[in-house]
Design a protein around this motif. Structure first.
Motif, PDB file in Angstrom:
ATOM      1  N   ALA A 165      19.387 -16.219 -20.034  1.00 37.75           N
ATOM      2  CA  ALA A 165      18.698 -17.314 -19.342  1.00 37.75           C
ATOM      3  C   ALA A 165      19.245 -17.462 -17.932  1.00 37.75           C
ATOM      4  O   ALA A 165      20.449 -17.323 -17.689  1.00 37.75           O
ATOM      5  CB  ALA A 165      18.900 -18.615 -20.117  1.00 37.75           C
ATOM      6  N   VAL A 166      18.334 -17.704 -16.996  1.00 39.55           N
ATOM      7  CA  VAL A 166      18.695 -17.883 -15.583  1.00 39.55           C
ATOM      8  C   VAL A 166      18.186 -19.252 -15.155  1.00 39.55           C
ATOM      9  O   VAL A 166      17.042 -19.617 -15.447  1.00 39.55           O
ATOM     10  CB  VAL A 166      18.033 -16.783 -14.717  1.00 39.55           C
ATOM     11  N   ARG A 167      19.048 -20.002 -14.478  1.00 34.85           N
ATOM     12  CA  ARG A 167      18.647 -21.328 -13.984  1.00 34.85           C
ATOM     13  C   ARG A 167      18.946 -21.432 -12.503  1.00 34.85           C
ATOM     14  O   ARG A 167      19.982 -20.937 -12.057  1.00 34.85           O
ATOM     15  CB  ARG A 167      19.449 -22.433 -14.697  1.00 34.85           C
ATOM     16  N   GLU A 169      19.281 -24.409  -9.601  1.00 29.43           N
ATOM     17  CA  GLU A 169      19.306 -25.855  -9.385  1.00 29.43           C
ATOM     18  C   GLU A 169      19.534 -26.178  -7.920  1.00 29.43           C
ATOM     19  O   GLU A 169      20.314 -25.494  -7.253  1.00 29.43           O
ATOM     20  CB  GLU A 169      20.452 -26.486 -10.195  1.00 29.43           C
ATOM     21  N   LEU A 174      16.886 -29.069 -11.657  1.00 28.87           N
ATOM     22  CA  LEU A 174      16.440 -27.737 -12.091  1.00 28.87           C
ATOM     23  C   LEU A 174      15.131 -27.391 -11.379  1.00 28.87           C
ATOM     24  O   LEU A 174      14.151 -28.123 -11.503  1.00 28.87           O
ATOM     25  CB  LEU A 174      16.242 -27.762 -13.612  1.00 28.87           C
ATOM     26  N   GLN A 176      13.962 -23.775 -11.035  1.00 27.98           N
ATOM     27  CA  GLN A 176      13.395 -22.553 -11.602  1.00 27.98           C
ATOM     28  C   GLN A 176      14.189 -22.187 -12.847  1.00 27.98           C
ATOM     29  O   GLN A 176      15.413 -22.341 -12.870  1.00 27.98           O
ATOM     30  CB  GLN A 176      13.496 -21.367 -10.631  1.00 27.98           C
ATOM     31  N   THR A 177      13.484 -21.685 -13.851  1.00 29.48           N
ATOM     32  CA  THR A 177      14.174 -21.084 -14.994  1.00 29.48           C
ATOM     33  C   THR A 177      13.518 -19.734 -15.239  1.00 29.48           C
ATOM     34  O   THR A 177      12.350 -19.532 -14.919  1.00 29.48           O
ATOM     35  CB  THR A 177      14.038 -21.918 -16.285  1.00 29.48           C
ATOM     36  N   SER A 179      14.498 -15.457 -16.975  1.00 30.40           N
ATOM     37  CA  SER A 179      15.342 -14.597 -17.795  1.00 30.40           C
ATOM     38  C   SER A 179      15.664 -13.339 -16.996  1.00 30.40           C
ATOM     39  O   SER A 179      14.853 -12.880 -16.187  1.00 30.40           O
ATOM     40  CB  SER A 179      14.590 -14.209 -19.070  1.00 30.40           C
ATOM     41  N   THR A 217      13.510 -14.993 -10.691  1.00 32.81           N
ATOM     42  CA  THR A 217      12.425 -15.982 -10.613  1.00 32.81           C
ATOM     43  C   THR A 217      11.798 -15.856  -9.223  1.00 32.81           C
ATOM     44  O   THR A 217      12.298 -15.096  -8.398  1.00 32.81           O
ATOM     45  CB  THR A 217      12.959 -17.433 -10.750  1.00 32.81           C
ATOM     46  N   THR A 231      22.762 -20.161 -12.376  1.00 30.60           N
ATOM     47  CA  THR A 231      23.533 -19.911 -13.594  1.00 30.60           C
ATOM     48  C   THR A 231      22.867 -18.781 -14.365  1.00 30.60           C
ATOM     49  O   THR A 231      21.649 -18.801 -14.556  1.00 30.60           O
ATOM     50  CB  THR A 231      23.547 -21.169 -14.506  1.00 30.60           C
ATOM     51  N   SER A 233      23.310 -17.120 -18.045  1.00 28.59           N
ATOM     52  CA  SER A 233      24.034 -17.299 -19.310  1.00 28.59           C
ATOM     53  C   SER A 233      24.945 -16.118 -19.583  1.00 28.59           C
ATOM     54  O   SER A 233      24.510 -14.972 -19.486  1.00 28.59           O
ATOM     55  CB  SER A 233      23.048 -17.441 -20.470  1.00 28.59           C
ATOM     56  N   ARG A 237      28.297 -19.103 -13.064  1.00 29.63           N
ATOM     57  CA  ARG A 237      27.485 -19.704 -12.013  1.00 29.63           C
ATOM     58  C   ARG A 237      28.027 -19.387 -10.640  1.00 29.63           C
ATOM     59  O   ARG A 237      29.171 -18.965 -10.478  1.00 29.63           O
ATOM     60  CB  ARG A 237      27.402 -21.212 -12.225  1.00 29.63           C
TER      61      ARG A 237
END
Ligand code: OOG
Ligand code: MG
Length: 248
Positions: A165-167, A169, A174, A176-177, A179, A217, A231, A233, A237
């Motif tokens: 998972a990619v976030r 911020e 948040l 964009q999310t 993978s 993203t 971040t 997973s 980060r």
């Protein structure tokens, strides 16, 4: 001065003055070979000023990014030491034209030419072209919009990074999310893709170099002032602060 050197000079000045230019495609589109020749001429101008090429970056390795910018092919650019921002460091947004930021995975190339370590990364792209509009030749000539990047802590990936998972911020919000699967199906494929493009287009990918695998993203506008954090997973980060003052 020939057309390639002239375009390289124009792109170099656009970056230094933070003033956008019209892309070649608006009047006389350039082919891919000419575009990489321009990028090399542009990089030579930077290395003549004392910058060092410390890495390579892939662009449009994710379908979302390719769609966002209406282009189809994976492209290669170069990263210099002058573009590096330390993790948690500050970038002066006034030095940019219309910066965008995207979350990425970075790899460190080992002595054996293989991936030695991985890290979460942030890339700031800042097309030197008006309205961030370009075709493939334009963006290759412009060093694939490379402007700045930050790398988090390197770690030896214990398991594969193919679906993490990619976030992204901004100021704790948040935005964009995604993978890591968005990056060529598995970001580990970036090394083979970069090696192939490097061979074809005259780049060296040496031990100790960084490779940005491409955005996971779409890119989002970089706030003039704020904190951006990515971040990934299992990798951790990385953050960049923007300000309208100097880098720190
Ligand atoms: C070109 C750079 C693309 C990526 O990660 O896909 C890129 C651009 O979108 O301006 O860096
Ligand atoms: Mg990128």
């Amino acid at each position: 001065m020939n057309a390639i050197d002239h375009l390289a000079l124009t792109l170099d000045r656009a970056q230094q003055d933070a003033a956008p230019i019209d892309p070649p495609s608006a009047t006389a589109p350039i082919g891919i070979a000419e575009a990489y020749a321009t990028q090399h001429a542009l990089l030579a101008r930077r290395t003549d000023r004392g910058e060092r090429i410390v890495g390579l970056k892939l662009g449009f390795t994710s379908a979302a990014k390719a769609r966002q910018m209406s282009v189809a092919d994976v492209i290669l650019g170069a990263l210099t030491d002058g573009m590096q921002v330390v993790d948690g460091g500050t970038i002066d947004s006034r030095a940019c034209i219309h910066p965008r930021i995207e979350p990425e995975v970075a790899y460190l190339i080992g002595e054996d030419g293989r991936i030695e370590a991985a890290a979460p990364a942030l890339e700031i792209i800042d097309s030197r072209y008006r309205a961030f509009r370009f075709d493939l030749g334009d963006v290759v000539a412009d060093d694939t919009s490379a402007a700045a990047y930050a790398i988090g802590s390197w770690m030896r990936p214990e398991s594969d990074l193919s679906n993490r998972a990619v976030r992204l911020e901004i100021d704790g919000r948040l935005v964009q999310t995604g993978s890591t699967a968005a990056i060529l199906g598995d970001p580990a494929r970036a090394l083979a893709a970069a090696s192939r493009l490097a061979r074809t287009h005259g780049f060296a990918l040496r031990a100790g170099m960084i490779l940005l695998a491409g955005a996971a993203t779409v890119a989002v506008p970089l706030p003039r002032r704020g904190v951006v954090e990515a971040t990934v997973s299992g990798l951790g980060r990385v953050s960049i602060r923007t300000d309208e003052g100097g880098r720190a």
